[in-house]
Scaffold this active site. Structure first.
Site, PDB file in Angstrom:
ATOM      1  N   TRP A 399       0.897  -1.117  -0.039  1.00  0.00           N
ATOM      2  CA  TRP A 399      -0.031   0.069  -0.029  1.00  0.00           C
ATOM      3  C   TRP A 399       0.963   1.344   0.115  1.00  0.00           C
ATOM      4  O   TRP A 399       0.351   2.394  -0.453  1.00  0.00           O
ATOM      5  CB  TRP A 399      -0.756  -0.062   1.212  1.00  0.00           C
ATOM      6  N   ASN A 403       0.949   3.354  -5.270  1.00  0.00           N
ATOM      7  CA  ASN A 403       0.132   4.518  -5.676  1.00  0.00           C
ATOM      8  C   ASN A 403       0.809   5.446  -4.683  1.00  0.00           C
ATOM      9  O   ASN A 403       0.565   5.929  -3.790  1.00  0.00           O
ATOM     10  CB  ASN A 403      -1.255   4.500  -5.154  1.00  0.00           C
ATOM     11  N   ILE A 404       2.078   5.826  -5.356  1.00  0.00           N
ATOM     12  CA  ILE A 404       3.073   6.936  -4.678  1.00  0.00           C
ATOM     13  C   ILE A 404       2.422   8.305  -4.381  1.00  0.00           C
ATOM     14  O   ILE A 404       2.387   8.796  -3.426  1.00  0.00           O
ATOM     15  CB  ILE A 404       4.357   6.813  -5.387  1.00  0.00           C
ATOM     16  N   PRO A 405       1.618   8.723  -5.525  1.00  0.00           N
ATOM     17  CA  PRO A 405       0.984  10.177  -5.254  1.00  0.00           C
ATOM     18  C   PRO A 405      -0.059  10.154  -4.150  1.00  0.00           C
ATOM     19  O   PRO A 405       0.101  11.127  -3.156  1.00  0.00           O
ATOM     20  CB  PRO A 405       0.286  10.316  -6.651  1.00  0.00           C
ATOM     21  N   VAL A 406      -0.832   9.090  -3.774  1.00  0.00           N
ATOM     22  CA  VAL A 406      -1.609   9.205  -2.680  1.00  0.00           C
ATOM     23  C   VAL A 406      -0.841   8.778  -1.357  1.00  0.00           C
ATOM     24  O   VAL A 406      -1.063   9.470  -0.236  1.00  0.00           O
ATOM     25  CB  VAL A 406      -2.681   8.039  -2.754  1.00  0.00           C
ATOM     26  N   TYR A 415      -0.310  11.616   7.969  1.00  0.00           N
ATOM     27  CA  TYR A 415       0.513  10.676   9.127  1.00  0.00           C
ATOM     28  C   TYR A 415       1.246  11.421   9.796  1.00  0.00           C
ATOM     29  O   TYR A 415       1.426  11.309  10.923  1.00  0.00           O
ATOM     30  CB  TYR A 415       0.958   9.666   8.115  1.00  0.00           C
ATOM     31  N   HIS A 440     -12.670   4.612  -0.926  1.00  0.00           N
ATOM     32  CA  HIS A 440     -13.064   3.639  -1.810  1.00  0.00           C
ATOM     33  C   HIS A 440     -14.689   3.476  -1.342  1.00  0.00           C
ATOM     34  O   HIS A 440     -15.207   3.134  -2.708  1.00  0.00           O
ATOM     35  CB  HIS A 440     -12.306   2.212  -0.990  1.00  0.00           C
ATOM     36  N   TYR A 502     -27.721  -6.101  -8.857  1.00  0.00           N
ATOM     37  CA  TYR A 502     -28.619  -6.882  -9.788  1.00  0.00           C
ATOM     38  C   TYR A 502     -29.929  -7.063  -9.026  1.00  0.00           C
ATOM     39  O   TYR A 502     -31.030  -7.085  -9.410  1.00  0.00           O
ATOM     40  CB  TYR A 502     -28.038  -8.279 -10.058  1.00  0.00           C
TER      41      TYR A 502
END
Length: 510
Positions: A399, A403-406, A415, A440, A502
């Site tokens: 993690w 995804n380095i930008p995030v 953090y 998400h 569905y």
């Protein structure tokens, strides 16, 4: 007789003396060193008349050495014939130190291609060609004369300009820090609630259009949050140094050199311009800086390669989704309705292959082709959009590197501030996963207009999984656990959401 013997004796003694001197000279120079009896002494010259004797002596030495070499070779050959074993490890043993498995990797690639080719051929025989470009357009638009998702994206400029003009007011002291903080947080909160309320209330927005619009607003939310923080840090530094910057010094003009723009150094508050703001909005990063690293020129060949990859891969992704994933998901509904667990597991494993392949292609399309295309077009210098997440031996490493930008945004604006306020490491990491789980779920539930929390729970489940893998699995076992979580975890979430969608929209209520 006596005269002959007398004359012959000295000659014989002289010849013996000459031979011994030559042998001594040969011994002196054979090892490449020049050793003499005294520092200034030189080797005695050999008489010209006796040079033939010296040559013969060298040949005699060579003939005397060659039997030794022949005997050693003979002994080696005998040893090789008698013994053919040495102490060594097998190549596949970890103690052998062997690491060249290139042939095994090629074999895996060949087997992967052959197995997927069989599945693709089976899919074509069973369903025919399902790729329909017109259907792709209908995923974004229900009515070709109404473009609600595009209008929603255009409306985001209101929030961008609000953040810019708030920072301008704060820079000149027109409003207080408290008022500016209130305006910023209100602006950011509205950026999350306004598009979600619009998507939920307007029926003409399709799920795909809603995901795209909410994705744009989520990226802008993170960008404007970083913009707010960095400008606040600049004001704090300026106040601490008690220094006033003139406009000419803080915002110099851009010089021209050899037809290419030289990017001048910008200082606060010279960065509070529309040009700088919109450069940051379109730049492939979430973290704001006053002076981004810039590349010297635009490489046209590199730009065209990335553009070709973008166009080719997006068509391949759409074709794989229509041809492979959609039929598999549709056929999975019956086992879910009947709660047939064996069939559900079979459908899950069958869906895992196309889902994972599509995810890998999407990763390359977005993080390599698309972001590099935008970065090259804008001459953005920092191209580290991902690291070697495929070598992850822990969940946290994955993690932090896929995804380095995030990751940079979370580390810089979430953090580290929590750690400075006294929070421990576990609490800060949990908060980061909680924030990621929220976004998400936000990007899935709102466009689908149903709230099931599958994505949220899937992200929060990464915390105990990270603890377990970090404590009990190491090396290749940890890497295998990360891959299994990626291959199996995503299809579970896809099936859960599709089943609920569905049932909600296509099963008649009794």
């Amino acid at each position: 007789m006596g005269d002959k013997s007398t004359s012959r004796g000295p000659v014989t003694r002289h010849r013996r003396t000459t031979i011994s001197c030559a042998a001594a000279a040969g011994a002196t120079y054979a090892n490449g060193s020049k050793k003499h009896s005294s520092p200034g002494a030189k080797p005695s010259p050999v008489p010209v008349g006796h040079r033939n004797v010296k040559v013969k002596d060298k040949k005699a030495d060579e003939t005397s050495v060659s039997p030794r070499k022949e005997s050693s070779k003979h002994e080696t050959a005998v040893d090789d014939r008698l013994s053919c074993h040495v102490t060594q490890e097998s190549l596949l043993s970890s103690a052998s130190g062997y690491s060249n498995y290139r042939g095994v990797l090629n074999w895996c690639v060949v087997m992967l291609v052959l197995s997927n080719a069989r599945l693709f051929l089976e899919n074509l025989i069973k369903y025919g060609i399902l790729v329909d470009p017109i259907q792709v357009v209908s995923l974004f638009l229900k009515d070709p004369y109404r473009w609600p998702a595009s209008c929603l994206i255009i409306a985001s400029n209101v929030f961008i300009l609000t953040a810019l003009h708030t920072e301008r007011k704060l820079a000149v002291g027109t409003i207080s820090e408290r008022t500016g903080r209130f305006i910023h947080y209100t602006n950011l909160a509205t950026m999350l609630f306004f598009p979600s309320a619009t998507v939920l209330s307007i029926s003409s927005i399709t799920p795909v259009g809603g995901v795209f619009a909410l994705g744009v607003y989520s990226v802008l939310f993170l960008k404007l949050f970083s913009y707010k923080d960095v400008n606040r840090w600049c004001r704090e530094i300026r106040q601490a140094k008690a220094r006033t910057l003139s406009r000419s010094h803080s915002c110099p003009s851009v010089a021209q050199l050899n037809g290419s723009a030289v990017h001048a150094h910008v200082t606060y508050p010279g960065n509070l311009r529309h040009r700088d703001m919109y450069y940051f909005v379109f730049a492939p990063t979430l973290c704001y800086e006053l002076n981004f690293p810039r590349s010297p020129r635009i490489r046209k060949s590199f730009l065209l390669r990335r553009l070709f990859e973008m166009l080719f891969l997006i068509q391949l992704l759409v074709g794989l989704i229509q041809q492979w994933m959609v039929p598999t998901i549709q056929n999975s509904m019956k086992p879910f309705r009947e709660m047939d667990f064996s069939r559900m597991m079979e459908r899950l494993l069958k869906l895992a292959v196309p889902n994972h392949l599509i995810w890998l292609l999407f990763f390359y399309w977005f993080f390599h082709s698309s972001l590099n295309f935008v970065a090259e077009l804008m001459q953005f210098g920092d191209r580290e959009f991902y690291r070697d997440w495929w070598n992850s031996e822990t969940v946290t490493y994955f993690w932090a590197n896929w995804n380095i930008p995030v990751h940079k945004w979370c580390l810089r604006h979430f953090y580290k501030p929590m750690m400075k306020r006294g929070a421990n490491k576990l609490l800060a990491q949990t908060a980061v996963f909680l924030l990621s789980a929220f976004f998400h779920e936000y990007l899935v539930s709102v466009p689908l207009k149903m709230f099931r929390l599958w994505a949220f729970m899937g992200m929060m489940a990464q915390i105990p999984l990270a603890v377990f893998v970090g404590k009990f699995l190491r090396g290749n076992y940890g890497n295998a656990a990360v891959w299994i979580s990626l291959i199996i975890g995503q299809p579970v979430a896809v099936l859960m959401y599709f089943h609920d969608y569905y049932v909600l929209h296509y099963v008649p209520s009794t």
